[in-house]
Design an enzyme around this catalytic site. Structure first.
Site, PDB file in Angstrom:
ATOM      1  N   TRP A 141       0.815  -1.216   0.000  1.00 34.50           N
ATOM      2  CA  TRP A 141       0.000   0.000   0.000  1.00 34.50           C
ATOM      3  C   TRP A 141       0.853   1.273   0.000  1.00 34.50           C
ATOM      4  O   TRP A 141       0.336   2.352  -0.181  1.00 34.50           O
ATOM      5  CB  TRP A 141      -0.877   0.015   1.267  1.00 34.50           C
ATOM      6  CG  TRP A 141      -0.074  -0.383   2.469  1.00 34.50           C
ATOM      7  CD1 TRP A 141       0.015  -1.643   2.999  1.00 34.50           C
ATOM      8  CD2 TRP A 141       0.832   0.436   3.220  1.00 34.50           C
ATOM      9  NE1 TRP A 141       0.918  -1.651   4.049  1.00 34.50           N
ATOM     10  CE2 TRP A 141       1.433  -0.389   4.205  1.00 34.50           C
ATOM     11  CE3 TRP A 141       1.193   1.782   3.168  1.00 34.50           C
ATOM     12  CZ2 TRP A 141       2.374   0.087   5.121  1.00 34.50           C
ATOM     13  CZ3 TRP A 141       2.139   2.253   4.072  1.00 34.50           C
ATOM     14  CH2 TRP A 141       2.706   1.410   5.028  1.00 34.50           C
ATOM     15  N   ASN A 142       2.165   1.175   0.251  1.00 32.79           N
ATOM     16  CA  ASN A 142       2.886   2.418   0.566  1.00 32.79           C
ATOM     17  C   ASN A 142       3.116   3.330  -0.643  1.00 32.79           C
ATOM     18  O   ASN A 142       3.215   4.536  -0.495  1.00 32.79           O
ATOM     19  CB  ASN A 142       4.184   2.144   1.337  1.00 32.79           C
ATOM     20  CG  ASN A 142       5.174   1.326   0.562  1.00 32.79           C
ATOM     21  OD1 ASN A 142       4.818   0.666  -0.419  1.00 32.79           O
ATOM     22  ND2 ASN A 142       6.419   1.340   0.983  1.00 32.79           N
ATOM     23  N   LYS A 165      -2.709  -8.723  -7.296  1.00 31.91           N
ATOM     24  CA  LYS A 165      -3.324  -8.694  -5.972  1.00 31.91           C
ATOM     25  C   LYS A 165      -2.708  -7.517  -5.204  1.00 31.91           C
ATOM     26  O   LYS A 165      -1.549  -7.555  -4.799  1.00 31.91           O
ATOM     27  CB  LYS A 165      -3.052 -10.017  -5.231  1.00 31.91           C
ATOM     28  CG  LYS A 165      -3.672 -10.053  -3.848  1.00 31.91           C
ATOM     29  CD  LYS A 165      -2.608  -9.871  -2.807  1.00 31.91           C
ATOM     30  CE  LYS A 165      -3.073  -9.631  -1.407  1.00 31.91           C
ATOM     31  NZ  LYS A 165      -3.966  -8.527  -1.164  1.00 31.91           N
ATOM     32  N   HIS A 166      -3.494  -6.483  -5.063  1.00 31.01           N
ATOM     33  CA  HIS A 166      -2.998  -5.288  -4.369  1.00 31.01           C
ATOM     34  C   HIS A 166      -3.256  -5.435  -2.865  1.00 31.01           C
ATOM     35  O   HIS A 166      -3.985  -6.324  -2.435  1.00 31.01           O
ATOM     36  CB  HIS A 166      -3.697  -4.040  -4.921  1.00 31.01           C
ATOM     37  CG  HIS A 166      -2.793  -2.849  -4.993  1.00 31.01           C
ATOM     38  ND1 HIS A 166      -1.910  -2.522  -3.979  1.00 31.01           N
ATOM     39  CD2 HIS A 166      -2.617  -1.897  -5.941  1.00 31.01           C
ATOM     40  CE1 HIS A 166      -1.243  -1.432  -4.306  1.00 31.01           C
ATOM     41  NE2 HIS A 166      -1.640  -1.031  -5.503  1.00 31.01           N
ATOM     42  N   GLY A 217       6.824  -6.217  -0.449  1.00 24.13           N
ATOM     43  CA  GLY A 217       6.179  -6.160   0.854  1.00 24.13           C
ATOM     44  C   GLY A 217       7.142  -6.545   1.953  1.00 24.13           C
ATOM     45  O   GLY A 217       8.362  -6.410   1.802  1.00 24.13           O
ATOM     46  N   GLU A 239      10.870  -7.899  -3.499  1.00 26.29           N
ATOM     47  CA  GLU A 239      11.315  -6.558  -3.094  1.00 26.29           C
ATOM     48  C   GLU A 239      10.809  -6.362  -1.671  1.00 26.29           C
ATOM     49  O   GLU A 239       9.632  -6.075  -1.466  1.00 26.29           O
ATOM     50  CB  GLU A 239      10.704  -5.499  -4.019  1.00 26.29           C
ATOM     51  CG  GLU A 239      11.078  -5.649  -5.486  1.00 26.29           C
ATOM     52  CD  GLU A 239      12.456  -5.090  -5.800  1.00 26.29           C
ATOM     53  OE1 GLU A 239      13.155  -4.658  -4.860  1.00 26.29           O
ATOM     54  OE2 GLU A 239      12.838  -5.114  -6.967  1.00 26.29           O
ATOM     55  N   LEU A 240      11.688  -6.522  -0.696  1.00 24.09           N
ATOM     56  CA  LEU A 240      11.214  -6.587   0.698  1.00 24.09           C
ATOM     57  C   LEU A 240      11.666  -5.369   1.508  1.00 24.09           C
ATOM     58  O   LEU A 240      11.943  -4.331   0.951  1.00 24.09           O
ATOM     59  CB  LEU A 240      11.686  -7.909   1.309  1.00 24.09           C
ATOM     60  CG  LEU A 240      11.336  -9.146   0.466  1.00 24.09           C
ATOM     61  CD1 LEU A 240      11.851 -10.414   1.105  1.00 24.09           C
ATOM     62  CD2 LEU A 240       9.844  -9.241   0.189  1.00 24.09           C
ATOM     63  N   CYS A 273      10.497   1.684   1.704  1.00 25.71           N
ATOM     64  CA  CYS A 273      11.508   0.632   1.898  1.00 25.71           C
ATOM     65  C   CYS A 273      12.909   1.227   1.891  1.00 25.71           C
ATOM     66  O   CYS A 273      13.789   0.754   2.603  1.00 25.71           O
ATOM     67  CB  CYS A 273      11.361  -0.429   0.826  1.00 25.71           C
ATOM     68  SG  CYS A 273      11.332   0.243  -0.837  1.00 25.71           S
TER      69      CYS A 273
HETATM   70  P1  NAP Z   1       2.895  -6.841   3.665  1.00 28.73           P
HETATM   71  O1  NAP Z   1       2.053  -6.950   4.866  1.00 28.73           O
HETATM   72  O2  NAP Z   1       3.887  -7.883   3.400  1.00 28.73           O
HETATM   73  O3  NAP Z   1       1.891  -6.698   2.421  1.00 28.73           O
HETATM   74  C1  NAP Z   1       2.352  -6.597   1.093  1.00 28.73           C
HETATM   75  C2  NAP Z   1       1.444  -7.404   0.201  1.00 28.73           C
HETATM   76  O4  NAP Z   1       1.608  -8.779   0.520  1.00 28.73           O
HETATM   77  C3  NAP Z   1      -0.034  -7.097   0.387  1.00 28.73           C
HETATM   78  O5  NAP Z   1      -0.683  -7.201  -0.844  1.00 28.73           O
HETATM   79  C4  NAP Z   1      -0.481  -8.203   1.330  1.00 28.73           C
HETATM   80  O6  NAP Z   1      -1.847  -8.506   1.237  1.00 28.73           O
HETATM   81  C5  NAP Z   1       0.346  -9.360   0.845  1.00 28.73           C
HETATM   82  N1  NAP Z   1       0.572 -10.397   1.840  1.00 28.73           N
HETATM   83  C6  NAP Z   1       0.613 -10.281   3.185  1.00 28.73           C
HETATM   84  N2  NAP Z   1       0.892 -11.468   3.738  1.00 28.73           N
HETATM   85  C7  NAP Z   1       1.035 -12.348   2.732  1.00 28.73           C
HETATM   86  C8  NAP Z   1       1.334 -13.730   2.668  1.00 28.73           C
HETATM   87  N3  NAP Z   1       1.557 -14.455   3.760  1.00 28.73           N
HETATM   88  N4  NAP Z   1       1.395 -14.329   1.465  1.00 28.73           N
HETATM   89  C9  NAP Z   1       1.206 -13.605   0.359  1.00 28.73           C
HETATM   90  N5  NAP Z   1       0.909 -12.292   0.346  1.00 28.73           N
HETATM   91  C10 NAP Z   1       0.833 -11.664   1.524  1.00 28.73           C
HETATM   92  O7  NAP Z   1       3.724  -5.518   3.630  1.00 28.73           O
HETATM   93  P2  NAP Z   1       3.209  -4.074   3.951  1.00 28.73           P
HETATM   94  O8  NAP Z   1       3.240  -3.887   5.407  1.00 28.73           O
HETATM   95  O9  NAP Z   1       1.930  -3.813   3.244  1.00 28.73           O
HETATM   96  O10 NAP Z   1       4.348  -3.205   3.229  1.00 28.73           O
HETATM   97  C11 NAP Z   1       5.421  -2.728   3.901  1.00 28.73           C
HETATM   98  C12 NAP Z   1       6.646  -3.549   3.649  1.00 28.73           C
HETATM   99  O11 NAP Z   1       6.948  -3.547   2.258  1.00 28.73           O
HETATM  100  C13 NAP Z   1       7.849  -2.940   4.325  1.00 28.73           C
HETATM  101  O12 NAP Z   1       8.648  -3.939   4.889  1.00 28.73           O
HETATM  102  C14 NAP Z   1       8.583  -2.261   3.176  1.00 28.73           C
HETATM  103  O13 NAP Z   1       9.944  -2.049   3.419  1.00 28.73           O
HETATM  104  C15 NAP Z   1       8.315  -3.216   2.068  1.00 28.73           C
HETATM  105  N6  NAP Z   1       8.516  -2.576   0.754  1.00 28.73           N
HETATM  106  C16 NAP Z   1       9.572  -2.955  -0.010  1.00 28.73           C
HETATM  107  C17 NAP Z   1       9.821  -2.337  -1.224  1.00 28.73           C
HETATM  108  C18 NAP Z   1      10.990  -2.722  -2.085  1.00 28.73           C
HETATM  109  O14 NAP Z   1      11.034  -2.321  -3.234  1.00 28.73           O
HETATM  110  N7  NAP Z   1      11.954  -3.486  -1.600  1.00 28.73           N
HETATM  111  C19 NAP Z   1       8.976  -1.323  -1.657  1.00 28.73           C
HETATM  112  C20 NAP Z   1       7.905  -0.960  -0.844  1.00 28.73           C
HETATM  113  C21 NAP Z   1       7.682  -1.599   0.355  1.00 28.73           C
HETATM  114  P3  NAP Z   1      -2.920  -7.949   2.317  1.00 28.73           P
HETATM  115  O15 NAP Z   1      -2.858  -6.483   2.227  1.00 28.73           O
HETATM  116  O16 NAP Z   1      -4.181  -8.531   1.853  1.00 28.73           O
HETATM  117  O17 NAP Z   1      -2.450  -8.475   3.644  1.00 28.73           O
END
Ligand code: NAP
Length: 477
Positions: A141-142, A165-166, A217, A239-240, A273
């Site tokens: 979402w960020n 899947k957003h 994520g 991309e974590l 991130c």
């Molecule tokens: P998140 O909870 O991991 O969610 C990201 C996406 O993954 C959402 O669509 C979420 O769906 C889905 N998801 C959650 N749990 C899952 C699972 N067990 N299996 C498959 N999909 C799953 O992350 P967030 O809190 O939204 O985002 C923040 C994180 O993203 C931070 O750690 C940030 O550093 C990282 N990030 C990394 C980058 C990069 O380029 N490296 C860029 C931006 C953000 P739901 O919403 O339905 O739970």
């Protein structure tokens, strides 16, 4: 009313909640397994003809998408602000960058996808880049528009098709992007939304028609996706999270460095991130740096993100705010010094005070965690070698920046940083033509630039041996 919004079951996991006041604005029913299977099948049918289209036709739709993004910038940036609380000017910046990404691949995909000739005797050899099929994108979402752009644009140009899947908290951004791409002329099935919660992703990965998965994520979600995809032997890009170091070596242009330090930490309310999360400062500069950072953080103005005067947005949700507070409190309980902030701001919404922590020792959980919000960690070191050692002492390894008037010294440090990206004298940022990604627990693979378009392609070798000729080497099998 659109087809996604009938028969809502409360509370739905997929909903728009305004983080500035906690108000539930709209809920969406998640798609059923059957609807998801249909969507994947549609994307597969679309792939069979999309891959046959000349690149010039495919990129024409991307160029129209770029134009439409700019035409719809008010609508798109408004949705971003509404669903995750981003400041209005930042949301507009995100839409502009997303349009640039579509434009970059529209203009460069043909060259990037061209076959590569290889040296070969007795005939010729080349690598041809062929699409894989349906790709699943799982996005956060960020940066709700930009994250999709950097995954979708290169892959659509390359001839793959996408089920997307957003994040559950930005369904309206997701729907707006799908509509934009349809309006830009993409045939049915080339880009399809999956309105589903994260827990159902594993099932989609096991669908044999899905050929690859890209997730941006948290590292927990990345681990789960990589496990499922590994089991199915499917390609992934991850991309974590990150905990980027911002290393200050000298006081050349110090006011500029301090201004960027604050921007690098609090842009997107710290939820990036590649935000600078750990400031590593050489000894004799430490006190001045801490004071300058503090003054600038104190001056931030929390408020409604739609108000141009606001400089500190809410976090994206109540849960995000509470998680950050818990991390800060645990950090302090484990010995860190709270120089500034550390609590909630007394107003409705997911607001957290600008926070500075120091004296964080390696046994403190905060030392190894990603603080996803306006909370800076500041460390003091005495030598360049110590700065490198500290910068690398984290499980994350995404980006980082080095600040110095001595470019040679800065490059020397940059060479020893274990990260996917290093910027010198500018915060780690994103541009369409530059590859973006990390190593270690920050993931693997790259998005954007020339590398980003090659991740989900089959680099197929085609070797032609002249009739009657005999290549010098080789065996069969
Ligand atoms: P998140 O909870 O991991 O969610 C990201 C996406 O993954 C959402 O669509 C979420 O769906 C889905 N998801 C959650 N749990 C899952 C699972 N067990 N299996 C498959 N999909 C799953 O992350 P967030 O809190 O939204 O985002 C923040 C994180 O993203 C931070 O750690 C940030 O550093 C990282 N990030 C990394 C980058 C990069 O380029 N490296 C860029 C931006 C953000 P739901 O919403 O339905 O739970």
């Amino acid at each position: 009313m659109d087809s996604h919004s009938v028969k809502i079951e409360h509370p739905s996991p997929i909903a728009t909640v305004n983080p500035a006041n906690g108000q539930v604005l709209r809920e969406f029913n998640p798609m059923s397994d059957e609807q998801v299977d249909h969507a994947v099948y549609d994307a597969h049918r679309a792939f069979l003809s999309w891959r046959e289209r000349p690149v010039s036709e495919r990129v024409a739709a991307l160029a129209r998408a770029a134009d439409l993004m700019l035409e719809r910038i008010d609508e798109l940036s408004g949705l971003v602000t509404m669903e995750m609380g981003k400041l209005r000017h930042e949301a507009r910046g995100e839409v502009n960058l997303s349009a640039e990404i579509f434009r970059y691949y529209a203009e460069n995909a043909a060259e990037l996808l061209a076959p590569e000739p290889l040296t070969a005797d007795a005939g010729s050899a080349e690598i041809r880049y062929e699409p894989l099929g349906v790709l699943l994108g799982v996005m956060p979402w960020n940066f709700p528009i930009y994250q999709v752009a950097r995954f979708a644009a290169p892959n659509i140009a390359a001839g793959n098709t996408i089920v997307l899947k957003h994040a559950s908290q930005c369904p309206q951004c997701s729907i707006a992007i799908e509509k934009l791409l349809t309006d830009a002329g993409l045939p049915r099935g080339v880009y399809v939304n999956l309105l589903v919660p994260g827990r159902t992703v594993q099932r989609v990965i096991t669908n044999p028609l899905v050929r690859g998965v890209s997730l941006t994520g948290s590292d927990a979600a990345g681990q789960s996706v990589a496990e499922s995809a590994g089991h199915e032997v499917k390609k992934t890009v991850l991309e974590l999270g990150g905990s980027d170091a911002f290393i200050v070596l000298d006081d050349e242009d110090f006011e500029r460095t301090l201004d960027f330090a604050v921007t690098a930490r609090v842009a997107n309310c710290g939820q990036s991130c590649v935000a600078a999360k750990r400031f590593i400062v050489l000894g004799d500069l430490y006190d001045r740096f801490l004071q300058g950072l503090r003054e600038r953080m104190v001056a931030l103005r929390p408020g409604d993100p739609t108000d141009e005067a606001t400089t500190l947005a809410p976090l994206s949700s109540e849960q995000a705010a509470q998680r950050l507070i818990d991390q800060i409190q645990q950090g302090v309980a484990s010995g860190a010094t709270l120089v500034l902030g550390g609590g909630r701001i007394d107003r409705p919404g997911a607001y957290v005070q600008p926070t500075i922590l120091t004296d964080i020792t390696p046994d403190n959980p905060a030392f190894r965690e990603e603080l996803f919000g306006p909370a800076a960690q500041v460390y003091r070191v005495e030598t360049d070698a110590e700065a490198i050692e500290l910068a690398n002492a984290t499980p994350f390894a995404l980006g980082g920046s080095v600040w110095s008037g001595d470019e040679r010294r800065a490059r020397n440090l940059a060479a020893r940083l274990e990260t996917g990206m290093v910027w010198i004298n500018y915060p780690t940022s994103s541009q369409p033509q530059l590859p973006f990604g990390g190593i270690k627990r920050s993931g693997y693979g790259r998005e954007l630039g020339p590398l980003g378009i090659k991740e989900f392609l089959n680099p197929k070798l085609v070797r032609v041996v002249e009739r009657g000729a005999q290549p010098t080497a080789g065996f069969f099998g």
